[in-house]
Design a protein around this motif. Structure first.
Motif, mmCIF file in Angstrom:
data_model
loop_
_atom_site.group_PDB
_atom_site.id
_atom_site.type_symbol
_atom_site.label_atom_id
_atom_site.label_comp_id
_atom_site.label_asym_id
_atom_site.label_seq_id
_atom_site.Cartn_x
_atom_site.Cartn_y
_atom_site.Cartn_z
ATOM 1 N N SER A 1 0.375 14.029 6.107
ATOM 2 C CA SER A 1 0.104 12.595 6.066
ATOM 3 C C SER A 1 -1.290 12.268 6.610
ATOM 4 O O SER A 1 -2.006 11.430 6.056
ATOM 5 C CB SER A 1 1.178 11.835 6.853
ATOM 6 O OG SER A 1 2.441 12.012 6.250
ATOM 7 N N LYS B 1 -3.789 13.292 3.970
ATOM 8 C CA LYS B 1 -3.830 12.330 2.869
ATOM 9 C C LYS B 1 -4.755 11.159 3.209
ATOM 10 O O LYS B 1 -5.605 10.775 2.399
ATOM 11 C CB LYS B 1 -2.433 11.811 2.558
ATOM 12 C CG LYS B 1 -2.394 10.721 1.475
ATOM 13 C CD LYS B 1 -1.007 10.137 1.313
ATOM 14 C CE LYS B 1 -0.952 9.095 0.197
ATOM 15 N NZ LYS B 1 -1.876 7.971 0.386
ATOM 16 N N LEU B 2 -4.574 10.591 4.407
ATOM 17 C CA LEU B 2 -5.393 9.436 4.778
ATOM 18 C C LEU B 2 -6.841 9.840 5.031
ATOM 19 O O LEU B 2 -7.765 9.084 4.697
ATOM 20 C CB LEU B 2 -4.796 8.737 5.990
ATOM 21 C CG LEU B 2 -3.448 8.044 5.729
ATOM 22 C CD1 LEU B 2 -2.928 7.374 6.983
ATOM 23 C CD2 LEU B 2 -3.559 7.031 4.590
ATOM 24 N N GLU C 1 -8.977 9.807 2.026
ATOM 25 C CA GLU C 1 -9.387 8.483 1.553
ATOM 26 C C GLU C 1 -10.609 7.949 2.307
ATOM 27 O O GLU C 1 -11.162 6.904 1.937
ATOM 28 C CB GLU C 1 -8.220 7.498 1.687
ATOM 29 C CG GLU C 1 -7.006 7.883 0.842
ATOM 30 C CD GLU C 1 -5.844 6.926 1.018
ATOM 31 O OE1 GLU C 1 -6.094 5.720 1.234
ATOM 32 O OE2 GLU C 1 -4.689 7.375 0.949
ATOM 33 N N TYR D 1 -13.493 4.661 10.163
ATOM 34 C CA TYR D 1 -12.086 4.600 9.800
ATOM 35 C C TYR D 1 -11.178 4.869 11.000
ATOM 36 O O TYR D 1 -11.541 5.603 11.923
ATOM 37 C CB TYR D 1 -11.780 5.628 8.711
ATOM 38 C CG TYR D 1 -12.535 5.388 7.435
ATOM 39 C CD1 TYR D 1 -12.018 4.606 6.417
ATOM 40 C CD2 TYR D 1 -13.805 5.942 7.250
ATOM 41 C CE1 TYR D 1 -12.718 4.382 5.238
ATOM 42 C CE2 TYR D 1 -14.525 5.726 6.086
ATOM 43 C CZ TYR D 1 -13.973 4.950 5.080
ATOM 44 O OH TYR D 1 -14.675 4.722 3.923
ATOM 45 N N GLN E 1 3.058 -1.835 9.800
ATOM 46 C CA GLN E 1 1.633 -1.964 9.471
ATOM 47 C C GLN E 1 1.072 -3.330 9.855
ATOM 48 O O GLN E 1 -0.104 -3.437 10.245
ATOM 49 C CB GLN E 1 1.401 -1.687 7.979
ATOM 50 C CG GLN E 1 1.936 -2.726 7.018
ATOM 51 C CD GLN E 1 3.424 -2.558 6.724
ATOM 52 O OE1 GLN E 1 4.088 -1.712 7.316
ATOM 53 N NE2 GLN E 1 3.935 -3.347 5.802
ATOM 54 N N LEU F 1 -6.522 -0.527 4.731
ATOM 55 C CA LEU F 1 -6.776 0.073 3.421
ATOM 56 C C LEU F 1 -5.526 0.709 2.819
ATOM 57 O O LEU F 1 -5.353 0.701 1.600
ATOM 58 C CB LEU F 1 -7.875 1.139 3.527
ATOM 59 C CG LEU F 1 -9.241 0.699 4.029
ATOM 60 C CD1 LEU F 1 -10.202 1.883 3.986
ATOM 61 C CD2 LEU F 1 -9.788 -0.458 3.211
ATOM 62 N N ASP F 2 -4.684 1.288 3.660
ATOM 63 C CA ASP F 2 -3.510 1.992 3.147
ATOM 64 C C ASP F 2 -2.477 2.115 4.259
ATOM 65 O O ASP F 2 -2.825 2.113 5.451
ATOM 66 C CB ASP F 2 -3.907 3.389 2.643
ATOM 67 C CG ASP F 2 -2.842 4.030 1.761
ATOM 68 O OD1 ASP F 2 -1.831 3.353 1.460
ATOM 69 O OD2 ASP F 2 -3.010 5.205 1.378
ATOM 70 N N TYR F 3 -1.234 2.229 3.861
ATOM 71 C CA TYR F 3 -0.155 2.487 4.818
ATOM 72 C C TYR F 3 1.040 3.025 4.052
ATOM 73 O O TYR F 3 1.194 2.797 2.849
ATOM 74 C CB TYR F 3 0.234 1.227 5.593
ATOM 75 C CG TYR F 3 0.923 0.175 4.759
ATOM 76 C CD1 TYR F 3 2.319 0.160 4.632
ATOM 77 C CD2 TYR F 3 0.201 -0.800 4.095
ATOM 78 C CE1 TYR F 3 2.953 -0.793 3.858
ATOM 79 C CE2 TYR F 3 0.825 -1.763 3.325
ATOM 80 C CZ TYR F 3 2.200 -1.758 3.211
ATOM 81 O OH TYR F 3 2.832 -2.690 2.442
ATOM 82 N N PHE F 4 1.879 3.763 4.759
ATOM 83 C CA PHE F 4 3.133 4.238 4.163
ATOM 84 C C PHE F 4 4.085 4.682 5.275
ATOM 85 O O PHE F 4 3.661 5.030 6.385
ATOM 86 C CB PHE F 4 2.890 5.403 3.190
ATOM 87 C CG PHE F 4 2.108 6.563 3.747
ATOM 88 C CD1 PHE F 4 2.717 7.564 4.469
ATOM 89 C CD2 PHE F 4 0.735 6.642 3.544
ATOM 90 C CE1 PHE F 4 1.995 8.635 4.977
ATOM 91 C CE2 PHE F 4 -0.007 7.695 4.046
ATOM 92 C CZ PHE F 4 0.635 8.703 4.773
#
Length: 210
Positions: A30, A33-34, A37, A146, A170, A184-187
């Protein structure tokens, strides 16, 4: 430095091998993955906050990142990473023993391109601890930099390693970081401990606005 907290984590890392820890990941998928980005160069600085015995540092070295900083309150934890890496690879990392709630050395860091925190923030229950974490982050992260944070989600555990935690989603993390940062992104991600029990996390990626 919070001596009682340092002793707590030293005892845990002294007693268990890295792969016996409940939060151990052989491959930190994980986080990877981030990080993928984040549009950064290999020579820009990445700070791993609460590195513990994490394999994230191993990944960064193997991918050719050359400005890696790993910090933890437990020197024993950092030494376990060093032993695993070996002398040559360990020499490629700047190691800092420090307490994110009472930072001495971390507060001097500047121009951080990526702030990576897997499972530190949720242990900070007191408002003054959270404020110090945030002010240190804002002081160190560069504009356009970031922030990757993973915490126990609202469905996640309420305690870890004998300590209470604060659960987030989030939106709560966005509110915590404030208007200077863009989500920008979350999961959601479920980590399975060595025992097989699930641990629900939320992962987020923010960018500091110019």
């Amino acid at each position: 430095m919070n001596d009682s907290m340092k002793e707590h984590w030293d005892e845990i890392y002294e007693a268990l091998d890295a792969d016996e820890l409940t939060w151990y990941e052989e491959i930190p998928e994980s986080s990877i993955k981030l990080l993928s980005e984040c549009r950064i160069n290999k020579d820009e600085s990445i700070l791993d906050v609460g590195a513990g015995a994490s394999t994230f540092v191993d990944y960064l070295i193997n991918q050719g990142f050359s400005n890696i900083i790993a910090t933890d309150i437990s020197e024993i934890a950092l030494n376990k990473i060093k032993e695993r890496l070996g002398k040559e690879k360990a020499s490629l990392v700047r190691w800092i023993v420090d307490d994110i709630t009472q930072p001495i050395h971390i507060r001097n860091l500047r121009d951080i391109a990526v702030w990576h925190d897997r499972a530190v923030l949720h242990f900070l229950l007191e408002e003054d601890q959270q404020k110090m974490y945030l002010s240190t982050l804002k002081r160190g992260i560069k504009k356009g930099g970031y922030v990757i944070i993973a915490t126990f989600s609202l469905k996640g555990a309420k305690k870890c390693s004998g300590l209470n935690v604060k659960n987030y989603d989030q939106n709560m993390l966005a509110e915590f970081l404030g208007e200077d940062f863009s989500l920008l992104d979350y999961f959601d991600y479920t980590h399975y401990m060595p025992s097989g029990q699930p641990r629900p996390y939320v992962y987020v990626l923010f960018q500091r606005l110019e």
